[in-house]
Design a protein around this motif. Structure first.
Motif, PDB file in Angstrom:
ATOM      1  N   ALA A  47     -32.221  19.004  19.991  1.00 19.22           N
ATOM      2  CA  ALA A  47     -31.937  19.139  18.951  1.00 19.22           C
ATOM      3  C   ALA A  47     -31.502  19.302  17.206  1.00 19.22           C
ATOM      4  CB  ALA A  47     -32.703  20.947  19.356  1.00 19.22           C
ATOM      5  N   GLY A  48     -32.465  18.547  16.290  1.00 22.58           N
ATOM      6  CA  GLY A  48     -31.220  18.551  15.593  1.00 22.58           C
ATOM      7  C   GLY A  48     -30.379  17.579  15.210  1.00 22.58           C
ATOM      8  N   ARG A  49     -29.949  16.971  16.408  1.00 20.09           N
ATOM      9  CA  ARG A  49     -28.336  16.487  16.325  1.00 20.09           C
ATOM     10  C   ARG A  49     -28.578  14.868  16.621  1.00 20.09           C
ATOM     11  NH1 ARG A  49     -27.480  18.021  22.499  1.00 20.09           N
ATOM     12  NH2 ARG A  49     -25.561  18.373  21.982  1.00 20.09           N
ATOM     13  N   SER A  50     -27.355  14.310  16.069  1.00 20.16           N
ATOM     14  CA  SER A  50     -27.296  12.320  16.660  1.00 20.16           C
ATOM     15  C   SER A  50     -27.258  11.868  17.670  1.00 20.16           C
ATOM     16  CB  SER A  50     -26.489  12.277  15.370  1.00 20.16           C
ATOM     17  OG  SER A  50     -27.245  12.790  14.062  1.00 20.16           O
ATOM     18  N   LEU A  51     -27.587  11.538  18.368  1.00 24.57           N
ATOM     19  CA  LEU A  51     -26.986  10.716  19.187  1.00 24.57           C
ATOM     20  C   LEU A  51     -26.579   9.152  19.311  1.00 24.57           C
ATOM     21  CD1 LEU A  51     -30.504  11.257  21.556  1.00 24.57           C
ATOM     22  CD2 LEU A  51     -28.267  12.830  21.344  1.00 24.57           C
ATOM     23  N   ARG A  52     -25.281   8.830  19.583  1.00 31.30           N
ATOM     24  CA  ARG A  52     -24.675   7.710  20.193  1.00 31.30           C
ATOM     25  C   ARG A  52     -24.851   6.653  21.095  1.00 31.30           C
ATOM     26  NH1 ARG A  52     -20.219   6.826  15.347  1.00 31.30           N
ATOM     27  NH2 ARG A  52     -21.791   6.493  13.967  1.00 31.30           N
ATOM     28  N   MET A  53     -25.532   5.626  21.270  1.00 33.44           N
ATOM     29  CA  MET A  53     -25.451   5.659  22.432  1.00 33.44           C
ATOM     30  C   MET A  53     -24.693   3.749  22.548  1.00 33.44           C
ATOM     31  SD  MET A  53     -27.353   7.699  24.100  1.00 33.44           S
ATOM     32  CE  MET A  53     -26.911   8.492  23.370  1.00 33.44           C
ATOM     33  N   ILE A  54     -23.870   3.472  23.193  1.00 29.84           N
ATOM     34  CA  ILE A  54     -23.148   2.163  23.579  1.00 29.84           C
ATOM     35  C   ILE A  54     -23.673   1.578  24.608  1.00 29.84           C
ATOM     36  CG2 ILE A  54     -20.646   1.582  23.649  1.00 29.84           C
ATOM     37  CD1 ILE A  54     -21.226   3.136  21.919  1.00 29.84           C
ATOM     38  N   THR A  55     -24.011   0.185  24.179  1.00 29.19           N
ATOM     39  CA  THR A  55     -24.901  -0.839  25.035  1.00 29.19           C
ATOM     40  C   THR A  55     -23.839  -2.300  25.120  1.00 29.19           C
ATOM     41  OG1 THR A  55     -25.663  -2.453  22.276  1.00 29.19           O
ATOM     42  CG2 THR A  55     -26.511  -0.039  23.854  1.00 29.19           C
ATOM     43  N   ASP A 151     -19.603   6.076  29.422  1.00 29.30           N
ATOM     44  CA  ASP A 151     -19.616   7.952  28.183  1.00 29.30           C
ATOM     45  C   ASP A 151     -20.843   7.381  26.914  1.00 29.30           C
ATOM     46  OD1 ASP A 151     -18.846   9.681  29.627  1.00 29.30           O
ATOM     47  OD2 ASP A 151     -16.156   9.439  28.738  1.00 29.30           O
ATOM     48  N   ASN A 152     -21.048   7.881  26.748  1.00 33.71           N
ATOM     49  CA  ASN A 152     -22.248   8.088  25.490  1.00 33.71           C
ATOM     50  C   ASN A 152     -22.126   9.130  24.917  1.00 33.71           C
ATOM     51  OD1 ASN A 152     -23.829   5.326  25.392  1.00 33.71           O
ATOM     52  ND2 ASN A 152     -24.711   6.258  27.287  1.00 33.71           N
ATOM     53  N   TYR A 153     -22.830   9.747  23.562  1.00 30.85           N
ATOM     54  CA  TYR A 153     -22.173  10.703  22.921  1.00 30.85           C
ATOM     55  C   TYR A 153     -22.972  10.911  22.149  1.00 30.85           C
ATOM     56  CZ  TYR A 153     -18.202   8.077  23.788  1.00 30.85           C
ATOM     57  OH  TYR A 153     -16.873   7.513  24.662  1.00 30.85           O
ATOM     58  N   LEU A 154     -23.437  12.680  21.843  1.00 28.39           N
ATOM     59  CA  LEU A 154     -23.985  13.333  21.351  1.00 28.39           C
ATOM     60  C   LEU A 154     -23.379  14.696  20.426  1.00 28.39           C
ATOM     61  CD1 LEU A 154     -25.337  12.689  23.865  1.00 28.39           C
ATOM     62  CD2 LEU A 154     -26.948  14.787  23.799  1.00 28.39           C
ATOM     63  N   ALA A 170     -17.621  13.541  14.794  1.00 28.77           N
ATOM     64  CA  ALA A 170     -18.806  14.799  14.897  1.00 28.77           C
ATOM     65  C   ALA A 170     -19.738  14.616  16.186  1.00 28.77           C
ATOM     66  CB  ALA A 170     -20.154  14.601  13.878  1.00 28.77           C
ATOM     67  N   PHE A 171     -19.050  13.607  16.922  1.00 35.30           N
ATOM     68  CA  PHE A 171     -20.162  12.861  18.318  1.00 35.30           C
ATOM     69  C   PHE A 171     -18.806  13.754  19.597  1.00 35.30           C
ATOM     70  CE2 PHE A 171     -21.320   9.805  15.440  1.00 35.30           C
ATOM     71  CZ  PHE A 171     -22.550   9.917  16.102  1.00 35.30           C
ATOM     72  N   THR A 172     -18.986  15.002  19.496  1.00 37.91           N
ATOM     73  CA  THR A 172     -18.475  15.755  20.044  1.00 37.91           C
ATOM     74  C   THR A 172     -18.719  16.453  21.782  1.00 37.91           C
ATOM     75  OG1 THR A 172     -18.643  18.201  19.874  1.00 37.91           O
ATOM     76  CG2 THR A 172     -17.004  17.428  18.632  1.00 37.91           C
ATOM     77  N   THR A 173     -19.773  15.593  22.060  1.00 36.91           N
ATOM     78  CA  THR A 173     -20.551  15.896  23.104  1.00 36.91           C
ATOM     79  C   THR A 173     -20.655  14.730  24.379  1.00 36.91           C
ATOM     80  OG1 THR A 173     -21.399  17.360  23.453  1.00 36.91           O
ATOM     81  CG2 THR A 173     -22.627  16.580  24.900  1.00 36.91           C
ATOM     82  N   THR A 174     -20.044  13.687  25.708  1.00 35.51           N
ATOM     83  CA  THR A 174     -20.219  12.950  26.251  1.00 35.51           C
ATOM     84  C   THR A 174     -21.432  13.233  27.195  1.00 35.51           C
ATOM     85  OG1 THR A 174     -18.757  13.751  28.222  1.00 35.51           O
ATOM     86  CG2 THR A 174     -18.452  12.530  25.824  1.00 35.51           C
ATOM     87  N   VAL A 175     -22.262  12.561  27.840  1.00 31.52           N
ATOM     88  CA  VAL A 175     -23.459  12.397  28.333  1.00 31.52           C
ATOM     89  C   VAL A 175     -22.683  10.680  29.453  1.00 31.52           C
ATOM     90  CG1 VAL A 175     -24.781  13.930  27.359  1.00 31.52           C
ATOM     91  CG2 VAL A 175     -24.922  11.509  27.388  1.00 31.52           C
ATOM     92  N   GLY A 176     -23.400  10.628  31.102  1.00 28.16           N
ATOM     93  CA  GLY A 176     -23.006   9.998  31.616  1.00 28.16           C
ATOM     94  C   GLY A 176     -24.304   9.171  31.473  1.00 28.16           C
ATOM     95  N   SER A 177     -25.324   9.734  31.223  1.00 25.58           N
ATOM     96  CA  SER A 177     -26.516   8.565  30.984  1.00 25.58           C
ATOM     97  C   SER A 177     -26.861   7.497  29.555  1.00 25.58           C
ATOM     98  CB  SER A 177     -27.893   9.844  31.010  1.00 25.58           C
ATOM     99  OG  SER A 177     -27.806  10.122  32.346  1.00 25.58           O
ATOM    100  N   THR A 178     -27.622   7.456  28.741  1.00 21.06           N
ATOM    101  CA  THR A 178     -28.387   6.772  28.599  1.00 21.06           C
ATOM    102  C   THR A 178     -29.628   6.825  27.682  1.00 21.06           C
ATOM    103  OG1 THR A 178     -27.329   4.157  28.336  1.00 21.06           O
ATOM    104  CG2 THR A 178     -28.669   4.323  26.749  1.00 21.06           C
ATOM    105  N   TYR A 179     -29.388   7.485  26.858  1.00 18.75           N
ATOM    106  CA  TYR A 179     -30.974   7.724  26.316  1.00 18.75           C
ATOM    107  C   TYR A 179     -31.532   7.442  25.282  1.00 18.75           C
ATOM    108  CZ  TYR A 179     -29.109  13.216  28.235  1.00 18.75           C
ATOM    109  OH  TYR A 179     -28.439  13.851  27.999  1.00 18.75           O
ATOM    110  N   VAL A 180     -32.978   7.295  25.584  1.00 19.72           N
ATOM    111  CA  VAL A 180     -33.516   6.700  24.587  1.00 19.72           C
ATOM    112  C   VAL A 180     -33.350   4.313  23.895  1.00 19.72           C
ATOM    113  CG1 VAL A 180     -34.876   6.656  22.403  1.00 19.72           C
ATOM    114  CG2 VAL A 180     -34.057   8.690  22.937  1.00 19.72           C
ATOM    115  N   VAL A 181     -32.890   5.431  23.968  1.00 19.89           N
ATOM    116  CA  VAL A 181     -31.915   2.916  24.010  1.00 19.89           C
ATOM    117  C   VAL A 181     -31.800   2.752  25.063  1.00 19.89           C
ATOM    118  CG1 VAL A 181     -30.517   1.407  23.332  1.00 19.89           C
ATOM    119  CG2 VAL A 181     -30.994   3.503  21.538  1.00 19.89           C
TER     120      VAL A 181
END
Length: 418
Positions: A47-55, A151-154, A170-181
């Protein structure tokens, strides 16, 4: 059952494309350089946040375009702003360029739909990390690829648009999935095609982060598909350079249904994924088909598996794509019936070295991985520890086994949007 119903609905929405690459890609200059197939949705809404996905690009070029998917989303996904640029490590980037969609900075992708960004002039290089950032407006549950192996970042919820930030602060949350891209194309007139490894967890890269006792290499791109891409760059002549785009999804099967198939992978079989995860990519000249291990584990017999092989191979060949097939690799948990079926599959694949005339050739990964003293088990030096997947050394051995001249002879390219 909800998963099956969702997939049925998505099949009706499969034609929904918000924007697609246009005439800028004249000829066959666009090639998919990286891919990760969507296989589900995020565990929680954003919600209202930015995602940074590393390819991770297998090949570079002078321009890019990016595929954003909402295949498994529960509702519309609105991207207010998107950027792309070279990764500087972690969540940082060394520069960004705006991405647009039919000339607009924002796009709304319906559930089951996708959007390709416009061509963006941006120089990229092979074997490099490439960041794609997007700001999500409102609330959405995005689709994802679950096994990013990095790691990808939110940013935090409600933080707004940080897509132009060079710093990853600003990307302080990490996830082990790739979102959207789900794919990145490069424009490169020197490339001759894209190779798509297509299969389950053995393609997805499970085991590749295991590089020995006490060592893990999360994010180091050590899948056999990554190793193969590096071999192509280093060893193939300029006239035979190819991109590699991974289309692996863990837990999936070649056959559409097996007696013990878990509901989580229903509808993600090879034929159901083929259009979205292979034929929709660009410049595809060859597929390396690495399917069957889960089919056997879920109780499918050889006849059912081979029927699915023939069906998928026929569609690929009709599209002008060469198909190279590996026999099912060892798995110590198989019982006698599964091993007899595995033997039957191997006989079919190896017949005339062309699956009895239904495929273009054989890549015998079974020979690479099997323990010569216990042929139904993986060689201990290559075993990730689960008896199923290859560790980093095994991944490199698989990549080293593939014939680069064979891949260079593949094609022709018969489908390239643009």
């Amino acid at each position: 059952m909800r998963r099956i119903a969702l997939l049925a609905a998505l099949s009706l929405a499969a034609a929904v494309v918000v924007s697609a690459p246009g005439a800028a890609g004249a000829g066959h200059a666009w090639f998919t350089s990286w891919a990760q197939s969507q296989d589900g949705r995020a565990d929680a809404p954003v919600a209202g946040r930015s995602l940074r996905m590393i390819t991770h690009l297998s090949q570079g070029g002078d321009a890019v375009r990016v595929r954003f998917q909402n295949t498994f989303g529960t509702g519309p996904l609105t991207i207010g702003h998107a950027t792309a640029g070279p990764s500087a490590g972690g969540a940082g980037v060394s520069g960004v360029r705006d991405l647009t969609f039919a000339g607009r900075t924002a796009v709304t992708i319906p559930a089951g739909g996708e959007a390709w960004s416009d061509e963006t002039r941006l120089a990229t290089r092979p074997d490099t990390d490439f960041a794609v950032s997007m700001s999500i407006e409102g609330t959405a549950v995005p689709g994802r690829h679950g096994t990013a192996l990095r790691d990808n970042y939110l940013t935090v919820p409600g933080s707004g648009d940080h897509t132009a930030d060079l710093s990853g602060g600003a990307f302080t949350t990490t996830v082990g999935s790739t979102y959207v891209v789900s794919a990145v194309d490069v424009h490169n007139t020197a490339l001759k095609g894209t190779v798509v490894p297509f299969g389950s967890s053995v393609v997805d890269g499970v085991g590749s982060t295991n590089c020995g006792p006490g060592c893990t290499e999360l994010g180091a791109n050590r899948r056999w598909t990554d190793d193969l891409a590096r071999r192509i760059v280093a060893e193939s002549p300029p006239s035979a350079q190819l991109a590699v785009a991974n289309a692996g999804v863990s837990g999936t099967t070649s056959a559409p249904s097996c007696p013990a198939m878990p509901p989580s992978v229903a509808g993600l079989d090879a034929a159901s994924r083929l259009d979205r995860d292979v034929l929709a990519l660009h410049g595809v000249t060859a597929v390396i088909y690495y399917y069957g291990t889960n089919d056997l584990a879920y109780g499918c017999d050889a006849a059912t598996i081979l029927d699915s092989y023939r069906s998928v191979f026929a569609r690929l060949r009709a599209a002008g794509i060469s198909v190279y097939v590996t026999p099912s690799t060892p798995r110590p948990g198989y019982g006698d019936q599964a091993n007899l079926a595995r033997h039957g599959i191997a006989l079919f694949v190896q017949r005339w070295n062309t699956c009895g005339g239904t495929c273009s050739g054989v890549v015998d990964f079974d020979t690479v991985l099997a323990d010569p003293l216990k042929p139904n088990s993986i060689l201990p030096a290559y075993d990730n520890g689960d008896g199923i997947h290859a560790n980093a050394a095994g991944q490199q051995a698989l990549a080293d086994f593939v014939s680069l001249p064979m891949l260079a002879r593949s094609g022709p390219v018969l489908h390239s949007m643009g």
